[in-house]
Scaffold this motif. Structure first.
Motif, mmCIF file in Angstrom:
data_model
loop_
_atom_site.group_PDB
_atom_site.id
_atom_site.type_symbol
_atom_site.label_atom_id
_atom_site.label_comp_id
_atom_site.label_asym_id
_atom_site.label_seq_id
_atom_site.Cartn_x
_atom_site.Cartn_y
_atom_site.Cartn_z
ATOM 1 N N ILE A 79 0.848 -1.204 0.000
ATOM 2 C CA ILE A 79 0.000 0.000 0.000
ATOM 3 C C ILE A 79 0.884 1.256 0.000
ATOM 4 O O ILE A 79 0.513 2.279 -0.553
ATOM 5 C CB ILE A 79 -0.968 -0.048 1.215
ATOM 6 C CG1 ILE A 79 -1.966 -1.209 1.030
ATOM 7 C CG2 ILE A 79 -1.696 1.281 1.427
ATOM 8 C CD1 ILE A 79 -2.788 -1.553 2.256
ATOM 9 N N LEU A 80 2.040 1.154 0.615
ATOM 10 C CA LEU A 80 3.038 2.225 0.603
ATOM 11 C C LEU A 80 4.359 1.700 0.043
ATOM 12 O O LEU A 80 4.634 0.502 0.107
ATOM 13 C CB LEU A 80 3.314 2.756 2.018
ATOM 14 C CG LEU A 80 2.155 3.212 2.903
ATOM 15 C CD1 LEU A 80 2.697 3.779 4.217
ATOM 16 C CD2 LEU A 80 1.310 4.230 2.200
ATOM 17 N N THR A 81 5.147 2.637 -0.480
ATOM 18 C CA THR A 81 6.548 2.321 -0.791
ATOM 19 C C THR A 81 7.432 3.353 -0.098
ATOM 20 O O THR A 81 6.949 4.416 0.305
ATOM 21 C CB THR A 81 6.879 2.417 -2.299
ATOM 22 O OG1 THR A 81 6.387 3.661 -2.788
ATOM 23 C CG2 THR A 81 6.284 1.272 -3.072
ATOM 24 N N THR A 82 8.709 3.053 -0.006
ATOM 25 C CA THR A 82 9.638 4.006 0.600
ATOM 26 C C THR A 82 10.778 4.326 -0.353
ATOM 27 O O THR A 82 11.181 3.487 -1.158
ATOM 28 C CB THR A 82 10.274 3.427 1.887
ATOM 29 O OG1 THR A 82 10.880 2.175 1.567
ATOM 30 C CG2 THR A 82 9.256 3.238 2.986
ATOM 31 N N ASP A 83 11.235 5.550 -0.243
ATOM 32 C CA ASP A 83 12.458 5.983 -0.927
ATOM 33 C C ASP A 83 13.306 6.728 0.078
ATOM 34 O O ASP A 83 12.788 7.245 1.070
ATOM 35 C CB ASP A 83 12.123 6.959 -2.075
ATOM 36 C CG ASP A 83 11.402 6.266 -3.208
ATOM 37 O OD1 ASP A 83 12.034 5.420 -3.861
ATOM 38 O OD2 ASP A 83 10.205 6.561 -3.412
ATOM 39 N N ARG A 84 14.608 6.797 -0.199
ATOM 40 C CA ARG A 84 15.486 7.638 0.620
ATOM 41 C C ARG A 84 15.236 9.093 0.256
ATOM 42 O O ARG A 84 15.091 9.430 -0.923
ATOM 43 C CB ARG A 84 16.958 7.317 0.358
ATOM 44 C CG ARG A 84 17.376 5.937 0.779
ATOM 45 C CD ARG A 84 17.826 5.881 2.235
ATOM 46 N NE ARG A 84 17.654 4.520 2.746
ATOM 47 C CZ ARG A 84 17.485 4.214 4.026
ATOM 48 N NH1 ARG A 84 17.446 5.162 4.954
ATOM 49 N NH2 ARG A 84 17.345 2.971 4.415
ATOM 50 N N GLY A 89 19.836 11.278 3.318
ATOM 51 C CA GLY A 89 19.818 9.853 3.008
ATOM 52 C C GLY A 89 19.379 8.946 4.152
ATOM 53 O O GLY A 89 19.035 7.789 3.931
ATOM 54 N N ARG A 90 19.387 9.477 5.394
ATOM 55 C CA ARG A 90 18.968 8.630 6.521
ATOM 56 C C ARG A 90 17.448 8.614 6.683
ATOM 57 O O ARG A 90 16.895 7.858 7.453
ATOM 58 C CB ARG A 90 19.594 9.139 7.832
ATOM 59 C CG ARG A 90 21.102 8.996 7.910
ATOM 60 C CD ARG A 90 21.658 9.914 8.973
ATOM 61 N NE ARG A 90 21.242 11.302 8.717
ATOM 62 C CZ ARG A 90 21.542 12.341 9.493
ATOM 63 N NH1 ARG A 90 22.245 12.167 10.582
ATOM 64 N NH2 ARG A 90 21.137 13.562 9.183
ATOM 65 N N ARG A 91 16.809 9.562 5.951
ATOM 66 C CA ARG A 91 15.378 9.716 6.155
ATOM 67 C C ARG A 91 14.590 9.028 5.047
ATOM 68 O O ARG A 91 14.943 9.135 3.872
ATOM 69 C CB ARG A 91 15.021 11.209 6.181
ATOM 70 C CG ARG A 91 13.716 11.482 6.878
ATOM 71 C CD ARG A 91 13.558 12.953 7.174
ATOM 72 N NE ARG A 91 13.360 13.720 5.942
ATOM 73 C CZ ARG A 91 12.660 14.855 5.896
ATOM 74 N NH1 ARG A 91 12.113 15.351 7.002
ATOM 75 N NH2 ARG A 91 12.525 15.503 4.767
ATOM 76 N N LEU A 92 13.513 8.319 5.430
ATOM 77 C CA LEU A 92 12.651 7.675 4.438
ATOM 78 C C LEU A 92 11.497 8.592 4.059
ATOM 79 O O LEU A 92 10.963 9.311 4.898
ATOM 80 C CB LEU A 92 12.070 6.369 4.996
ATOM 81 C CG LEU A 92 13.035 5.197 5.161
ATOM 82 C CD1 LEU A 92 12.324 4.039 5.844
ATOM 83 C CD2 LEU A 92 13.596 4.760 3.815
ATOM 84 N N ILE A 93 11.138 8.528 2.783
ATOM 85 C CA ILE A 93 9.966 9.230 2.272
ATOM 86 C C ILE A 93 8.947 8.160 1.869
ATOM 87 O O ILE A 93 9.273 7.257 1.108
ATOM 88 C CB ILE A 93 10.339 10.052 1.009
ATOM 89 C CG1 ILE A 93 11.408 11.089 1.323
ATOM 90 C CG2 ILE A 93 9.117 10.669 0.372
ATOM 91 C CD1 ILE A 93 10.899 12.319 2.001
ATOM 92 N N TYR A 94 7.754 8.261 2.423
ATOM 93 C CA TYR A 94 6.705 7.288 2.105
ATOM 94 C C TYR A 94 5.840 7.795 0.959
ATOM 95 O O TYR A 94 5.534 8.983 0.891
ATOM 96 C CB TYR A 94 5.822 7.040 3.331
ATOM 97 C CG TYR A 94 6.553 6.331 4.438
ATOM 98 C CD1 TYR A 94 6.565 4.940 4.490
ATOM 99 C CD2 TYR A 94 7.258 7.037 5.408
ATOM 100 C CE1 TYR A 94 7.265 4.275 5.488
ATOM 101 C CE2 TYR A 94 7.957 6.379 6.407
ATOM 102 C CZ TYR A 94 7.957 5.005 6.443
ATOM 103 O OH TYR A 94 8.642 4.347 7.420
ATOM 104 N N SER A 95 5.441 6.881 0.077
ATOM 105 C CA SER A 95 4.503 7.221 -1.003
ATOM 106 C C SER A 95 3.392 6.186 -1.045
ATOM 107 O O SER A 95 3.617 5.007 -0.764
ATOM 108 C CB SER A 95 5.200 7.179 -2.363
ATOM 109 O OG SER A 95 6.351 7.969 -2.363
#
Lengths: 150, 150
Positions: A79-84, A89-95
């Motif tokens: 349902i979600l994916t993550t990217d750096r 670079g230590r933080r994840l961005i959810y989509s």
């Protein structure tokens, strides 16, 4: 007419995934049947939230481990994916994935149901949905597509 | 366009009822966000189940106290009502209220979402919903009205 729900409460075991039944509603409830998942999806859809920090600060009283668990599950369910984060670079961005944005009709019907039967706020959103549900969902989907085109 | 969700995560306290926020989605999630409530509502809607015994035998592995708690809450929320069974005064008969049957669109969208994205069974029901969603929900409502006219 009685609708036949074939074998709906047989426990379905397939390798590692073990589902209580093969009914599609049960699948939804197993993925989304808790107190936070749909709110996380709502805030990604409508507010554009994408980071752990935004969720943690946005939800009064959510425990860090509960939030981490819900996000992990939503990623595992596709349902979600993550990217750096490109800027950190230590933080994840959810989509939201396509599967995630496809939950717009579920959220819309839940909002309309509660607004019809409970004393709730956020009447501007409710009016927008009532006036033209299809248009509202098309706009949600459009914003999501724009975010992903960046 | 970003949708404004006004004050949606402020905790709302009104007498005994304490809600995390006044957002209608949050109200739905607080009432229905668990692993059983929507399945109970589904089986009352589609299978016509109405007694504690039917639910207890129908759900593999549900604990008696969990089932009792869910039914009690659904009654407290005005989603179900209870009557004494005319043929056995010690037994309760559960019915969906108008508020309960109004959940048909929520359940329908959850079924369609899972059927589109997960390997699920019960394809006959899904086909019926996909073919004509409005007709499917009208039939659900019609059966409910007939049961209550008895």
């Amino acid at each position: 007419m009685q609708v036949e729900i074939s074998g709906s409460e047989k426990i379905v075991k397939k390798g590692k995934s073990k589902r209580r039944s093969e009914c599609p509603l049960n699948a939804s409830v197993e993925m989304l049947g808790d107190r936070w998942s749909l709110l996380i999806i709502r805030d990604m859809m409508l507010r554009g939230w994408r980071t752990f920090k935004e969720f943690l600060e946005g939800y009064e009283g959510i425990a860090t481990n509960i939030l981490a668990d819900r996000l992990r599950k939503l990623v595992a369910y596709g349902i979600l994916t993550t990217d750096r984060d490109p800027s950190d670079g230590r933080r994840l961005i959810y989509s939201l994935t396509a599967k995630g944005i496809d939950l717009a009709p579920v959220l819309t019907e839940m909002v309309l149901w509660a607004a019809a039967h409970e004393p709730t706020g956020n009447q501007a959103l409710v009016r927008q949905m009532r006036k033209d549900k299809e248009k509202f969902m098309a706009e949600v989907r459009e914003r999501w597509a724009q975010r992903h085109a960046k």
